[in-house]
Write a protein that holds these residues in place. Structure first.
Motif, PDB file in Angstrom:
ATOM      1  N   ARG A  41      10.220   2.380  -1.898  1.00 17.62           N
ATOM      2  CA  ARG A  41      10.306   3.612  -2.827  1.00 17.62           C
ATOM      3  C   ARG A  41       9.122   3.118  -3.938  1.00 17.62           C
ATOM      4  NH1 ARG A  41      13.631   6.595  -7.374  1.00 17.62           N
ATOM      5  NH2 ARG A  41      12.426   8.321  -7.794  1.00 17.62           N
ATOM      6  N   HIS A  42       8.001   3.799  -4.134  1.00 16.49           N
ATOM      7  CA  HIS A  42       7.129   3.568  -5.091  1.00 16.49           C
ATOM      8  C   HIS A  42       7.633   3.962  -6.593  1.00 16.49           C
ATOM      9  CE1 HIS A  42       2.589   3.463  -6.597  1.00 16.49           C
ATOM     10  NE2 HIS A  42       3.286   2.633  -7.002  1.00 16.49           N
ATOM     11  N   ILE A  43       8.833   3.229  -6.753  1.00 13.00           N
ATOM     12  CA  ILE A  43       9.593   3.895  -8.104  1.00 13.00           C
ATOM     13  C   ILE A  43       8.704   4.018  -9.159  1.00 13.00           C
ATOM     14  CG2 ILE A  43      10.539   1.653  -8.303  1.00 13.00           C
ATOM     15  CD1 ILE A  43      13.215   3.313  -8.784  1.00 13.00           C
ATOM     16  N   HIS A  86       0.698  -1.178   0.092  1.00 20.12           N
ATOM     17  CA  HIS A  86      -0.085   0.053   0.019  1.00 20.12           C
ATOM     18  C   HIS A  86       0.967   1.364  -0.286  1.00 20.12           C
ATOM     19  CE1 HIS A  86      -3.939   1.946   0.881  1.00 20.12           C
ATOM     20  NE2 HIS A  86      -3.210   2.888   1.449  1.00 20.12           N
ATOM     21  N   CYS A  87       0.758   2.169  -0.978  1.00 18.77           N
ATOM     22  CA  CYS A  87       1.531   3.445  -0.885  1.00 18.77           C
ATOM     23  C   CYS A  87       0.702   4.470  -0.244  1.00 18.77           C
ATOM     24  CB  CYS A  87       1.745   3.763  -2.488  1.00 18.77           C
ATOM     25  SG  CYS A  87       2.597   5.617  -2.665  1.00 18.77           S
ATOM     26  N   PRO A  88       1.408   4.882   0.719  1.00 24.65           N
ATOM     27  CA  PRO A  88       0.482   6.069   1.420  1.00 24.65           C
ATOM     28  C   PRO A  88       0.486   7.127   0.841  1.00 24.65           C
ATOM     29  CG  PRO A  88       2.698   5.942   2.321  1.00 24.65           C
ATOM     30  CD  PRO A  88       2.752   4.659   1.188  1.00 24.65           C
ATOM     31  N   TYR A  89       1.132   7.448  -0.299  1.00 26.61           N
ATOM     32  CA  TYR A  89       1.041   8.830  -1.019  1.00 26.61           C
ATOM     33  C   TYR A  89      -0.200   8.810  -2.049  1.00 26.61           C
ATOM     34  CZ  TYR A  89       5.226  10.355   1.335  1.00 26.61           C
ATOM     35  OH  TYR A  89       6.127  11.062   2.116  1.00 26.61           O
ATOM     36  N   CYS A  90       0.017   7.330  -2.957  1.00 28.50           N
ATOM     37  CA  CYS A  90      -1.293   7.233  -4.005  1.00 28.50           C
ATOM     38  C   CYS A  90      -2.444   6.708  -3.071  1.00 28.50           C
ATOM     39  CB  CYS A  90      -0.572   5.931  -4.644  1.00 28.50           C
ATOM     40  SG  CYS A  90       0.746   6.552  -5.772  1.00 28.50           S
ATOM     41  N   GLY A  91      -2.241   6.139  -1.981  1.00 30.70           N
ATOM     42  CA  GLY A  91      -3.663   5.726  -1.306  1.00 30.70           C
ATOM     43  C   GLY A  91      -3.923   4.481  -1.720  1.00 30.70           C
ATOM     44  N   GLY A 114       5.704   4.264  -9.520  1.00 31.11           N
ATOM     45  CA  GLY A 114       4.524   4.874  -9.406  1.00 31.11           C
ATOM     46  C   GLY A 114       4.614   6.261  -9.174  1.00 31.11           C
ATOM     47  N   CYS A 115       4.445   6.611  -7.945  1.00 32.59           N
ATOM     48  CA  CYS A 115       4.357   8.221  -7.718  1.00 32.59           C
ATOM     49  C   CYS A 115       5.672   8.580  -7.451  1.00 32.59           C
ATOM     50  CB  CYS A 115       3.692   8.780  -6.494  1.00 32.59           C
ATOM     51  SG  CYS A 115       4.244   7.852  -4.951  1.00 32.59           S
ATOM     52  N   GLY A 116       6.739   7.475  -7.177  1.00 33.65           N
ATOM     53  CA  GLY A 116       8.101   8.019  -7.095  1.00 33.65           C
ATOM     54  C   GLY A 116       8.569   8.227  -5.595  1.00 33.65           C
TER      55      GLY A 116
HETATM   56 ZN   LIG Z   1       2.623   5.962  -4.991  1.00 34.74          ZN
END
Ligand SMILES: [Zn+2]
Lengths: 101, 1000
Positions: A59-61, A5-10, A63-65
């Protein structure tokens, strides 16, 4: 393949979108010149490598980075918590207790 | 063609559809619906292979994917696939199969001499025999072992088949379509949950397909199966996957399925893949994998014609094949009795039922007696006869104290045996669940759940048809509720017949033979006997993990599904320890052997790795350039003319570039745009160099370290404006440098107001190098004064080139006057082709990466990753000039002060000149003081770059040498297989030491 789960992309995304960047909360000393050789070596090389509940950087490399932190149980590979970079280190013992580990 | 062992009627085969197939050159007949195994048995063929170690004749043992013996090669479209289990190969017209591990033929096999020499091959024989002398390993032992051991022959040609891959999601995955799996799928589907049901077999139904006697809801079992499948098929949210093995259970209910799409067809649609990998994420999983029957461990239990009892029943009821005309049934449990009864009812003579138990159930004895079958209680097989097929068996009477006395001999042409049932816990075990021991069942069954799964039916330790169905329904309901929160109560079907039964045994059976002389096999595929397991214990292996590796029991492709429980009991007895203390080995993915093609899927050939091409690529191809791979990039290596070899082409390109002009495609260099009020501050911290005072319009060479103090990258950075930098990186380091910058920016210095963007793909870069460089580019440049005063070395400016926006750098990686023209990538081809035409006017040349390497080495310019290896500091490279001494901090500054990095005796960059100017050293060659150093002498360093230099008119080399700067003028040696090469240590620069050629 893990789901993370990416906390930035949700959102939850497959592991191939992420890269793991090692143990979290290893801050670079604010004034490196003030550190002893031992302290600097510890910063560079020493990691807890926990068998159990472990806070690490991801790192959501693809995705959002963004870099974020995650608490993972290293035996079961279960993610117990994700949180944004800069947020304080959670109480791992408490998380372990809640997860019944 | 007659099929002498085919029944008159019955079975699920299509008797109207006769198929011809070929086994070891002989043409045989079978029917649609047969497996290769059932068709062979119908023709009376049991002998199908030779065993792994002793080359003993082996027959078909089972009817399922756990088959250890009947491994065959299948020819298809000219290629052979080895080690296919005949029990899983569906028959089709024209199928061609060969037996394996025999020479010259299956009937007469030279390797069988191993069986006579078996005292030479005890447990651990690899470890004992091949230890000495060491040199023999490579030349003698390994080639012989590799030639003699192993099973099938690997195919020689590239796999011409196609494979596919797909990702899927479902609410409930049901693995296995026996009674438990079908019931679970029905129950889950009823709630509306998205269900996937998969089974490794061609037909759904599992054990019900072999069940002739039982009824479900008053209907024949096969009828209930057909109705259930029809009901599932009618639901849009249900996916049925026959011929699909769930072979891997990974974290978070990620389950890998291998679907065999065309392998069973004689003439498949060429558009279809051979196999399809399903990467499935299931919310909930029901494992209904069933159980497999254990062989009994008695002397010579491996002769062709000896099968597990349920396989005999399956061949009879499902395939209409009798395993023999005179069958002996040996058992320790009830279920094998039913096999005996079914065979008798089809006219096969059952010569006896020998039950290990002294008191088998009376009702079974009554049924046997009604059919006139001889029943022996407390009776075991103590040996068998027959070379290529069993011809008889010795019986022994077991007294209550365990002593065995002879009970005579029987003649038979097949033996069915049953040691009881082992739940198939492989997938559960792969899900990381821990099995628990059920003493009353003599079996391990699933314990706690780690993932969202539950087992149902026999693999759950639940036997008996009614109980299995109920367990399946409950599991399906439970899974659907957990997945989608819905319930829908079905009326559970109930069955009559196919009761659970009792009994079972583990380990080797008692006998009255000389224990040191008989072989009672535990692991058929790896040829491990009960004796081997006991020997391993005597030699000190006390854990099952050690016993497994020492004897190789359980290490075959079935991972010990057939053998583990017997091996464990034998070890437990030998160790006088409870079985649970000996431990169970872990089941791992894949459940059954899976082809490499399935894993590789479409990732092969051109799709294996992306290919990155530069804007000049097509032009360079047309020019006949040779290419080299640099990471994923294809880069022009050199441009040979008129049959030149690489040496001649590179020598010419080097000379022309220094005399007039050369054109080089530098588009692969990494590029990062660093923008923002704190951009200079950020670079101050990332690079060793100072940046704040660099004026807009100027460039600087940047050196990047890690915090340990070692060089990790370099490149020229141009300041485009106060708040904007054009950073270049090495080709190979681009992604890593960008990620490292992001890391520091996001996590260490989030306060800095900076954005970074990878622009590697945005710019095409043409490097024009040589004395004529200015003349070459001048006609195309607008808006930039190119004069030496206005635009000196290490300048950058924006303007237009051929009318398109351009960032023009005056920089040089050759030591010559040089410009690098950065234009939007889409204009790269036009700019390149314009320049290629223009340089012709000046007798210039295009050059490739090899010439680039030579030109920079002549100037002593390093390449990160060639002169450095992650342990090299700026000082080691004589590059302290690149360090901003006044800076309080930068990444790597503290590291540079570490004791080891300031210690004496570090390896330093030097040049090397060979005594003989024609000798070009090998890159990577070690450097020593002595010409003939004693063995074990540490090297003083190694050669990092080495070329023939046209400018120097001789060979040159760069090297990293201990205390190198203090060794100038001294002679060192580069020992090579045909003698040491003496070299002189020199400054690492071979051309234009003053740099006069740059400033023109
Ligand atoms: Zn993300």
């Amino acid at each position: 393949m893990l789901l993370i789960h990416c906390p930035y992309c949700g959102v939850e995304r497959p592991e191939i979108e992420f890269s793991c960047r090692g143990e979290a909360h290893i801050a670079r000393p604010a004034d490196p010149s003030a550190t002893t050789d031992e302290e600097w070596a510890e910063y560079l090389y020493l990691r807890t490598n926990t068998k159990g509940v472990y806070a690490e950087r991801w790192r959501h490399i693809h995705g959002c980075g963004r870099f974020f932190n995650a608490v993972r149980e290293t035996v079961s590979d279960k993610f117990l918590k994700v949180y944004k970079a800069g947020e304080p280190k959670p109480d791992l013992d408490q998380i372990a207790k809640e997860a019944g580990k | 063609m007659s099929q002498p062992f085919r029944t008159e009627k019955g079975g699920r085969i299509d008797r109207g559809a006769q198929l011809s197939f070929n086994f070891d050159g002989e043409t045989l007949q079978g029917h649609k619906g047969d497996t290769l195994a059932s068709a062979l048995l119908a023709n009376g063929i049991h002998l199908v292979g030779r065993s792994f170690k002793y080359h003993r004749p082996r027959g078909i043992l089972t009817a399922g994917s756990e088959e250890p013996n009947a491994l065959v090669g299948i020819y298809r479209q000219g290629d052979q696939t080895p080690n296919m289990r005949a029990t899983q190969v569906e028959l089709y017209e024209g199928l061609e199969a060969i037996s394996q591990n025999r020479f010259p033929s299956l009937g007469f096999d030279i390797g069988a001499v191993n069986d006579l020499m078996s005292p030479l091959f005890p447990a651990g024989f690899y470890y004992k025999t091949f230890m000495w002398p060491k040199a023999f390993w490579d030349r003698v032992y390994e080639p012989i072992i590799r030639a003699a051991a192993g099973l099938g022959k690997p195919p020689k040609n590239p796999d011409h088949d196609k494979y596919a891959n797909l990702y899927a999601h479902c609410d409930v995955l049901v693995v296995g379509s026996g009674p438990a799996g079908l019931a679970a799928a029905l129950a889950a589907a009823e709630t509306g949950a998205r269900v996937i049901l998969c089974d490794e077999q061609a037909e759904f139904g599992g054990s019900l397909l072999s069940e002739d006697g039982a009824t479900i809801d008053g209907k024949a079992a096969s009828e209930w199966v057909a109705e259930t499948i029809a009901a599932l098929e009618a639901k849009d949210h249900v996916t049925l996957l026959p011929r699909t093995t769930a072979f891997g259970y990974f974290a978070q209910n990620y389950v890998a399925l291998a679907e065999r799409v065309t392998e069973h067809l004689s003439d498949p649609d060429p558009k279809l893949p051979r196999e399809r990998l399903w990467q499935l994420r299931a919310k909930e999983v029901v494992i209904a994998a069933g159980a497999i029957e254990r062989p009994m461990v008695f002397p010579e239990n491996d002769r062709p014609g000896i099968l597990v009892a349920d396989a005999g029943r399956t061949y009879l009821n499902r395939y209409g094949v009798k395993v023999g005309h005179k069958v002996l049934v040996a058992t320790a449990c009830d279920t094998a009795w039913q096999a005996a009864f079914d065979l008798a009812d089809h006219g096969t003579e059952v010569v006896a039922i020998a039950d290990l138990r002294h008191n088998p159930p009376e009702n079974l004895i009554a049924i046997a007696e009604a059919r006139g079958i001889r029943v022996e209680r407390g009776c075991v097989i103590t040996g068998t006869n027959g070379r290529k097929r069993v011809s008889g068996a010795l019986l022994g009477r077991v007294s209550p104290n365990g002593a065995v006395s002879s009970a005579g001999e029987v003649t038979c042409d097949a033996i069915l045996m049953s040691g009881g049932w082992t739940p198939t816990v492989s997938l559960y075990s792969q899900s990381r669940g821990k099995v628990v021991w059920k003493e009353d069942m003599g079996a391990f069954v699933p314990g706690l759940h780690v993932q969202n799964e539950r087992s149902a039916g026999a693999c759950h330790g639940v036997y008996g048809l009614t109980e299995t169905l109920a367990d399946g329904y409950a599991a399906g309901e439970d899974a659907a509720k957990a997945a989608i929160g819905k319930t829908a109560k079905l009326t559970y079907a109930t069955a009559s017949g196919a009761d659970a039964g009792t009994g079972g045994t583990l380990g080797d059976l008692p006998h009255d033979r000389n224990a040191s002389r008989v072989k009672a096999f535990v692991d058929y595929q790896n040829d491990v006997t009960a004796k081997d397991v006991k020997l391993a214990v005597r030699e000190g292996m006390h854990s099952i993990e050690h016993i497994k590796r020492y004897t190789t029991t359980g290490m075959a492709t079935d991972q010990g599904r057939l053998s583990n429980m017997n091996a464990l009991q034998i070890a437990s007895t030998a160790l006088a320890k409870p079985l649970t203390d000996v431990g169970l080995t872990t089941f791992r993915q894949p459940f059954t052997p899976t082809t490499f093609g399935t894993f590789a899927s479409t990732s092969r050939g051109d799709f294996f790795d992306p290919v990155r091409k530069t804007p000049s690529h097509d032009w360079a191809v047309a020019q006949g350039a040779a290419f080299e791979d640099v990471g994923q990039w294809k880069r022009a290596w050199y441009f040979p003319k008129d049959g030149e070899d690489m040496h001649a082409a590179v020598a010419r390109e080097c000379a022309v570039a220094r005399e007039s002009v050369g054109l080089f495609d530098a588009s692969t260099l990494g590029k990062i745009e660093v923008v923002g009020p704190d951009a200079a501050e950020f670079l101050e911290r990332m690079y060793t160099n100072p940046w704040k005072k660099l004026a807009p319009g100027r460039c600087r060479y940047g050196l990047m370290l890690n915090d340990a103090g070692f060089v990790i990258d370099d490149g020229v950075v141009g300041r485009m404006a106060e708040d904007r930098f054009h950073v270049t990186t090495t080709t190979g380091g681009a992604a890593h440098v960008f990620a490292t910058m992001e890391d520091y920016l996001q996590t260490e210095w989030p306060d800095l107001d900076v954005w970074i963007t990878s622009t590697t793909e945005e710019f095409a870069v043409a490097a024009v190098q040589g004395p004529k460089a200015r003349e070459v580019i001048a006609p195309f440049v607008e808006g930039i004064d190119l004069s030496a005063d206005a635009f000196p070395h290490m300048s950058v400016a924006t303007g237009t080139f051929c009318g398109v926006p351009c960032r023009l750098f005056r920089i040089s990686f050759t030591g010559e006057l040089g410009f690098e023209i950065n234009v939007p990538r889409r204009h790269g081809k036009m700019v390149w082709e314009t320049l290629a035409k223009e340089i012709e006017k000046h007798n210039g040349v295009p050059y490739g990466t090899e010439t680039m390497h030579v030109l920079r080495a002549e100037k002593g310019f390093i390449i990160v990753g060639q002169e450095t290896d992650g342990t090299v500091t700026p000082d080691d490279l004589n590059m302290n000039w690149a360090i901003g001494k006044k800076k309080a901090d930068f990444v790597g500054k503290r590291g540079l002060a570490r004791p080891d990095l300031v210690a004496e005796g570090r390896k330093q960059l030097v040049g090397l000149l060979t005594e003989d100017p024609k000798v070009v050293l090998e890159e990577g060659a070690q450097i020593t003081k002595d010409a003939n150093p004693a063995t074990g002498t540490p090297a003083e360093g190694h050669v990092t770059s080495s070329y023939h230099s046209p400018a120097a008119g001789r060979s040159i080399a760069l090297a990293i040498v201990k205390n190198g700067r203090a060794l100038m003028g001294e002679t060192l040696n580069v020992p090579m297989p045909d003698g040491a090469i003496p070299v002189e240590v020199v400054e690492p620069i071979f051309y234009d030491k003053e740099g006069a050629r740059l400033n023109v």
